[in-house]
Design a protein around this motif. Structure first.
Motif: not given
Length: 292
Positions: A156-162
């Protein structure tokens, strides 16, 4: 327990930005990575042990010096390396490998050198630390959160960046609160022994940076790699040291003073060195000469 949870969150947040590709870099630059890990887990603990024998600072403070020296490199070393115009890939690889292998090397080195020193051996026997518990604690708060963070970052790269930035800020603020609390709780010892532990921490940290630099130079690494290895050896995971002390040595005030002050001093020393190096670009290796 609270600090252990915070450290787990800190490692989880750090690992969100770590990828398997970071470890593949190790295969492309085994010399620099090997020197960085060896300087941390072999050279520095051994030299620190000799220093405690020569200076005889007292059992509790000597234990703190040995513990700090056996902790893996801290994540701030990556930022310092970037500021110093060093090889960030080497820095990230050494941090990742040292963090994953700390479950073995930190308890092993600490038990070995604390047991060899007659003064610290007596205190260690009194405290009766179980090596298995020490190993389990390092695995739980360091390795498992890091593996979980890497897994989430991949899936979940998008969640990780958040999540990454809030987790880092929250963990750092709580860590600073624990460092401040440790100093306030031991304020009398802080004032009484300031003249002793201040110079011990400054000497030990300077020695760590110097050993990293010397090892990298002797291995004939490029200047960019030398800067990375130097900062990796001098910037340690003081949060892990604090967590170990609060868990296993809560009555050892000298250990708390060393670890807490180390966490503050290493950032200042590392930042000054990084800013000095940032003024000029690292020199490339001479033609025909390659990094081992």
């Amino acid at each position: 327990m609270a600090l252990n949870v915070v450290l787990g969150f800190l490692m989880f947040g750090i690992a969100l930005d770590t990828r398997v590709a970071d470890f593949r870099r190790v295969l492309r630059m085994p010399g620099a990575m090997a020197v960085g890990v060896a300087a941390q887990f072999i050279v520095l603990p051994a030299v620190t042990f000799v220093l405690t024998l020569l200076l005889k600072p007292g059992p509790s403070i000597a234990l703190g010096m040995i513990l700090v020296a056996t902790c893996p490199s801290g994540t701030f070393s990556n930022i310092m390396t970037w500021l110093a115009r060093g090889n960030v890939a080497v820095s990230a690889s050494v941090t990742a490998v040292s963090s994953l292998t700390a479950g073995i090397f930190t308890p092993l080195n600490f038990a070995l050198y604390a047991g060899l020193n007659p003064e610290t051996r007596a205190l260690l026997t009194t405290i009766s630390v179980d090596p298995v518990e020490l190993l389990a604690m390092v695995v739980l708060v360091l390795i498992l959160p890091m593996v979980a963070g890497m897994a989430l970052g991949k899936r979940r790269p998008h969640l990780a960046r958040k999540l990454e930035k809030p987790l880092r800020h929250f963990s750092l603020l709580v860590l600073l609160a624990f460092v401040g609390g440790a100093l306030v709780k031991n304020v009398e010892q802080f004032i009484e022994h300031f003249h002793l532990f201040f110079w011990l921490v400054v000497t030990l940290n300077t020695m760590a940076l110097g050993l990293g630099y010397l090892c990298a130079r002797l291995w004939r690494l490029s200047e960019a790699d030398v800067r990375a290895v130097t900062l990796e050896t001098g910037i340690h995971n003081s949060a892990l040291g604090m967590a170990l002390i609060f868990t296993f040595f809560p009555q050892a005030g000298g250990m708390l003073l060393i670890a807490a002050f180390w966490g503050c001093w290493q950032l200042l020393a590392g930042l000054l060195l990084a800013l000095y190096w940032s003024r000029r670009a690292p020199l490339a290796l001479p033609a025909g000469e390659a990094t081992p």
